[in-house]
Design an enzyme around this catalytic site. Structure first.
Site: not given
Length: 247
Positions: A19, A67, A92, A113
């Site tokens: 991530h 997020n 990603d 997100n």
């Protein structure tokens, strides 16, 4: 000025996560270009101002967690009075195989997100560099997969990808996204196979007569005159019969 944003989660715990490939790419740009200043805390993130080629650029790694990335990006955008097209976000992408990438402008968030948050704060018209990390194959495994570290074997493609992004980052700073994508592709896949041409088929064309073999004459032979028929009866016939008998 262009704002180049890498997405990820802050802290050593997440540093090697899939991530965090956006953070990794921006870190590589920072390491490869000496014109950038040291990282410092600003805009709810870590920033470094410098130059890519002759153009000013700001590198940003939001510290708000993935997020809430839009809070940091929106703050920096408003401070420098930038437009969405001045912003490039590196992140990603599950739907691309590892080592693959795509450049695009605008669009939806695709369930990411970080993009969801950024689009909520500045709209969807920013530029994106999607970095493939592959998909685990089952939606239930996605969370653990993206928050898991890259495997040791992944370094064989990950390191060259990050290096080439940094090498050609000046094209991102000047908005030359197509040229950037081309350079990256040529650098990462120099031996890309070319499509082989089909062998030429030699033969008769449909609807046309077959060619005559070499050496065969194309000149028609002259017609031979038909022999004259001999009369079967009458004075002339009798004369001819006597002549042939020798009478």
């Amino acid at each position: 000025m262009k704002l180049i944003v890498g997405l990820g989660n802050p802290g050593a715990k997440y540093a090697g996560n899939r991530h965090n490939i956006g953070f990794m790419a921006v870190d590589e740009i920072h390491r490869s270009h000496s014109a950038f200043q040291p990282w410092r805390a600003r805009f709810q993130g870590q920033v470094s101002e410098g130059r890519l080629g002759t153009d000013k650029a700001l590198l940003l790694k939001p510290s708000t967690y993935m997020n809430e990335s839009g809070r940091s990006v929106g703050e920096a955008m408003r401070f420098y009075k930038l437009q969405p097209e001045d912003i490039v976000v590196l992140y990603d992408e599950l739907d691309l195989p590892p080592a693959k990438f795509r450049m695009k402008k605008g669009g939806g968030h695709g369930g990411h997100n970080g993009l969801r948050s950024i689009s909520a704060h500045i709209g969807p018209d920013y530029r994106r560099l999607r970095l493939g990390i592959g998909h685990p194959g089952d939606k239930k495994l996605v969370s653990n997969y993206v928050l898991g570290d890259f495997a040791k074997a992944d370094q064989d493609w990950l390191e060259p990808l990050l290096e080439e992004i940094a090498n050609h980052a000046d094209l991102l700073a000047t908005g030359q996204d197509s040229q950037f994508a081309n350079k990256l592709t040529l650098s990462l896949e120099p031996q890309k196979a070319q499509r082989k041409g089909k062998p030429e088929v030699v033969g008769e064309r449909p609807g046309r007569p077959a060619a005559k073999p070499k050496g065969q004459s194309h000149i028609r032979q002259a017609r031979q005159p038909k022999p004259t028929a001999m009369p079967k009866s009458g004075p002339m016939a009798d004369m001819l019969k006597k002549l042939f008998r020798g009478d």
